[in-house]
Motif scaffolding. Sequence first.
Motif, PDB file in Angstrom:
ATOM      1  N   LEU A   1       1.279 -13.466  10.069  1.00 59.05           N
ATOM      2  CA  LEU A   1       1.335 -12.543   8.936  1.00 59.05           C
ATOM      3  C   LEU A   1       0.069 -12.773   8.117  1.00 59.05           C
ATOM      4  O   LEU A   1      -0.265 -13.905   7.766  1.00 59.05           O
ATOM      5  CB  LEU A   1       2.588 -12.779   8.078  1.00 59.05           C
TER       6      LEU A   1
ATOM      7  N   THR B   1       3.750  -7.890  16.648  1.00 56.39           N
ATOM      8  CA  THR B   1       2.923  -7.630  15.474  1.00 56.39           C
ATOM      9  C   THR B   1       3.440  -8.325  14.208  1.00 56.39           C
ATOM     10  O   THR B   1       2.836  -8.263  13.148  1.00 56.39           O
ATOM     11  CB  THR B   1       2.797  -6.083  15.318  1.00 56.39           C
TER      12      THR B   1
ATOM     13  N   LEU C   1       3.992  -2.108  10.466  1.00 53.96           N
ATOM     14  CA  LEU C   1       3.186  -3.327  10.500  1.00 53.96           C
ATOM     15  C   LEU C   1       2.198  -3.232  11.648  1.00 53.96           C
ATOM     16  O   LEU C   1       2.503  -2.666  12.697  1.00 53.96           O
ATOM     17  CB  LEU C   1       4.059  -4.561  10.738  1.00 53.96           C
ATOM     18  N   ASP C   2       1.038  -3.788  11.430  1.00 50.61           N
ATOM     19  CA  ASP C   2       0.100  -3.920  12.537  1.00 50.61           C
ATOM     20  C   ASP C   2      -0.690  -5.201  12.362  1.00 50.61           C
ATOM     21  O   ASP C   2      -1.261  -5.436  11.294  1.00 50.61           O
ATOM     22  CB  ASP C   2      -0.847  -2.713  12.598  1.00 50.61           C
TER      23      ASP C   2
ATOM     24  N   GLY D   1       6.309  -0.777  14.540  1.00 53.04           N
ATOM     25  CA  GLY D   1       5.013  -1.343  14.899  1.00 53.04           C
ATOM     26  C   GLY D   1       5.038  -1.851  16.314  1.00 53.04           C
ATOM     27  O   GLY D   1       6.109  -2.061  16.889  1.00 53.04           O
TER      28      GLY D   1
ATOM     29  N   GLY E   1       0.154  -8.171  11.686  1.00 51.84           N
ATOM     30  CA  GLY E   1       0.521  -8.993  10.543  1.00 51.84           C
ATOM     31  C   GLY E   1       0.191  -8.415   9.191  1.00 51.84           C
ATOM     32  O   GLY E   1       0.186  -9.117   8.178  1.00 51.84           O
ATOM     33  N   LYS E   2      -0.090  -7.103   9.152  1.00 54.36           N
ATOM     34  CA  LYS E   2      -0.344  -6.443   7.867  1.00 54.36           C
ATOM     35  C   LYS E   2       0.445  -5.144   7.777  1.00 54.36           C
ATOM     36  O   LYS E   2       0.803  -4.562   8.801  1.00 54.36           O
ATOM     37  CB  LYS E   2      -1.834  -6.099   7.735  1.00 54.36           C
ATOM     38  N   VAL E   3       0.685  -4.707   6.533  1.00 55.29           N
ATOM     39  CA  VAL E   3       1.348  -3.414   6.355  1.00 55.29           C
ATOM     40  C   VAL E   3       0.296  -2.324   6.480  1.00 55.29           C
ATOM     41  O   VAL E   3      -0.662  -2.275   5.699  1.00 55.29           O
ATOM     42  CB  VAL E   3       2.037  -3.327   4.970  1.00 55.29           C
TER      43      VAL E   3
ATOM     44  N   LYS F   1       7.016  -8.319  13.175  1.00 54.25           N
ATOM     45  CA  LYS F   1       8.203  -7.725  12.537  1.00 54.25           C
ATOM     46  C   LYS F   1       9.350  -8.743  12.418  1.00 54.25           C
ATOM     47  O   LYS F   1       9.937  -8.890  11.348  1.00 54.25           O
ATOM     48  CB  LYS F   1       8.674  -6.492  13.339  1.00 54.25           C
TER      49      LYS F   1
ATOM     50  N   ILE G   1      11.449  -0.748   9.948  1.00 53.98           N
ATOM     51  CA  ILE G   1      10.180  -1.443  10.155  1.00 53.98           C
ATOM     52  C   ILE G   1       9.747  -1.166  11.582  1.00 53.98           C
ATOM     53  O   ILE G   1      10.498  -1.420  12.524  1.00 53.98           O
ATOM     54  CB  ILE G   1      10.340  -2.951   9.899  1.00 53.98           C
TER      55      ILE G   1
ATOM     56  N   ILE H   1       1.106  -9.897   3.688  1.00 52.73           N
ATOM     57  CA  ILE H   1       2.055  -8.778   3.604  1.00 52.73           C
ATOM     58  C   ILE H   1       2.400  -8.524   2.150  1.00 52.73           C
ATOM     59  O   ILE H   1       2.835  -9.420   1.435  1.00 52.73           O
ATOM     60  CB  ILE H   1       3.373  -9.111   4.353  1.00 52.73           C
TER      61      ILE H   1
ATOM     62  N   MET I   1       8.537 -11.482  10.002  1.00 56.37           N
ATOM     63  CA  MET I   1       8.704 -11.020   8.630  1.00 56.37           C
ATOM     64  C   MET I   1      10.177 -11.040   8.204  1.00 56.37           C
ATOM     65  O   MET I   1      10.509 -11.518   7.126  1.00 56.37           O
ATOM     66  CB  MET I   1       8.130  -9.619   8.495  1.00 56.37           C
TER      67      MET I   1
END
Length: 254
Positions: free
Chosen positions: A24, A45, A221-222, A41, A224-226, A47, A39, A27, A50
Amino acid sequence: MMNEPAVVMKDVMKSFDGGKDYVLKGINMEIPRGSLTAIIGFSGTGKSVMLKHLLGLYKPTSGSVRVLGTDLSKLSPDQLTKFRCRFGVLFQSAALFDDNTVLENVCFPLYEHRRDLKEAQVVRIAEQKLEEVGLDPKHFGKLPSQISGGMQKRTGLARALALDPEILIYDEPTTGLDPILTEMVDNLILSTHKSRPGTTSIMVSHDLSAAFRIADHIVMLDSGKVLLFGTPEDFFKTDIELVKKFVNKGMKHQ
Ligand SMILES: Nc1ncnc2c1ncn2[C@@H]1O[C@H](COP(=O)(O)OP(=O)(O)O)[C@@H](O)[C@H]1O
Ligand SMILES: [Mg+2]
């Protein structure tokens, strides 16, 4: 604060190898109370990682996670265990106890966390939850191996509902199911959400058409980022290439 969103993540970073690689990567996200948020993606990645931060199963390497107004880092292990009663969780496999009947599976969290209840009360609540998710009482005494996959999902959901959670979490609840069962489970998630006003439902899904059909908010998410947080409409009118690609591809393959 009572009006705070159900989940607030700030700059959440997570590394499993002491900072060489981050799963991550910062985030930032707010999931509104009472929403049904999907969620989405690519696989791998972040999810599930998270979700485990929401449940307090993983601690962020840096950043903060607030759930229902509580900063999870401020809770002792005992307090965290107690706090988790406010969640209901359903994973890809219903993870039922094979040697226990359907009814016993649903009684389990009540025996564990509601020591104040008498046995007859526990059984009554468990029966109510099973009826709520549409399971016929004639199956209550059966073992998980004696009921269909759809009924196993219903039993898992009834168990997740046993403690009347404020947040319901589903991680890939329909992965590996046939289309008819997938639609049944998606509809069950939606009807469960609607029949429990104020409940926040968070669902990781690989099934984009279902996410767009039942969710009111979507997070993509991609790495580890939104990449995007918004309503289904925001997703259809976005200019972000990667989101467009993912959505077009995902919708075509359904
Ligand atoms: N406990 C762990 N230790 C080390 N790496 C992990 C752990 N859990 C997940 N990962 C890694 O984190 C990445 C994201 O995993 P995950 O959140 O499960 O992906 P997905 O989006 O498919 O749910 C993957 O590369 C995975 O290998
Ligand atoms: Mg996953």
